[in-house]
Design a protein around this motif. Sequence first.
Motif, PDB file in Angstrom:
ATOM      1  N   LEU A   1       0.819  -1.212   0.000  1.00  0.00           N
ATOM      2  CA  LEU A   1       0.000   0.000   0.000  1.00  0.00           C
ATOM      3  C   LEU A   1       0.856   1.266   0.000  1.00  0.00           C
ATOM      4  N   LEU A   2       1.923   1.287   0.779  1.00  0.00           N
ATOM      5  CA  LEU A   2       2.789   2.452   0.816  1.00  0.00           C
ATOM      6  C   LEU A   2       3.534   2.640  -0.497  1.00  0.00           C
ATOM      7  N   MET A   3       3.980   1.556  -1.103  1.00  0.00           N
ATOM      8  CA  MET A   3       4.653   1.668  -2.389  1.00  0.00           C
ATOM      9  C   MET A   3       3.706   2.203  -3.452  1.00  0.00           C
ATOM     10  N   LYS A   4       2.462   1.767  -3.412  1.00  0.00           N
ATOM     11  CA  LYS A   4       1.465   2.260  -4.370  1.00  0.00           C
ATOM     12  C   LYS A   4       1.169   3.744  -4.098  1.00  0.00           C
ATOM     13  N   HIS A   5       1.036   4.096  -2.823  1.00  0.00           N
ATOM     14  CA  HIS A   5       0.705   5.466  -2.450  1.00  0.00           C
ATOM     15  C   HIS A   5       1.824   6.436  -2.851  1.00  0.00           C
ATOM     16  N   TYR A   6       3.071   6.052  -2.643  1.00  0.00           N
ATOM     17  CA  TYR A   6       4.196   6.919  -2.940  1.00  0.00           C
ATOM     18  C   TYR A   6       4.820   6.641  -4.318  1.00  0.00           C
ATOM     19  N   GLN A   7       4.174   5.843  -5.134  1.00  0.00           N
ATOM     20  CA  GLN A   7       4.634   5.482  -6.466  1.00  0.00           C
ATOM     21  C   GLN A   7       6.097   5.022  -6.453  1.00  0.00           C
ATOM     22  N   LEU A   8       6.402   4.093  -5.551  1.00  0.00           N
ATOM     23  CA  LEU A   8       7.748   3.526  -5.462  1.00  0.00           C
ATOM     24  C   LEU A   8       7.808   2.264  -6.286  1.00  0.00           C
ATOM     25  N   LYS A   9       9.015   1.928  -6.675  1.00  0.00           N
ATOM     26  CA  LYS A   9       9.225   0.730  -7.487  1.00  0.00           C
ATOM     27  C   LYS A   9       8.994  -0.506  -6.730  1.00  0.00           C
TER      28      LYS A   9
END
Length: 103
Positions: free
Chosen positions: A95-103
């Motif tokens: 969820l955090l990777m999706k929220h912050y557009q991380l790889k």
Amino acid sequence: MIKAKPDIKSFKKDPTEFLEGGEADKALAKKPSEVESAPVEAPKPQVIEAFKPEPTVQKLFRLRWDIANALKIGAAQESARTGKRVTETDIVQQLLMKHYQLK
């Protein structure tokens, strides 16, 4: 009531015959000329990818009861659906990777 010891006077087999009569012992007892030589194939190179371990940092959060409960149930349902263990940490990271557009 205690049972009596079994009578072994009628036992006629040699225990060493049993211990040395196993298949492994028979294979070891064969002479090298008796062993059929199978063609030796060259070992195939295996591709092993080394993954660099990702350093992790511990974070402590306090969540509302309903959010924490939903996270726990979601992790259990995802584990059951995929057949692999899915932890609450895995879900939070996704969820955090999706929220912050991380790889």
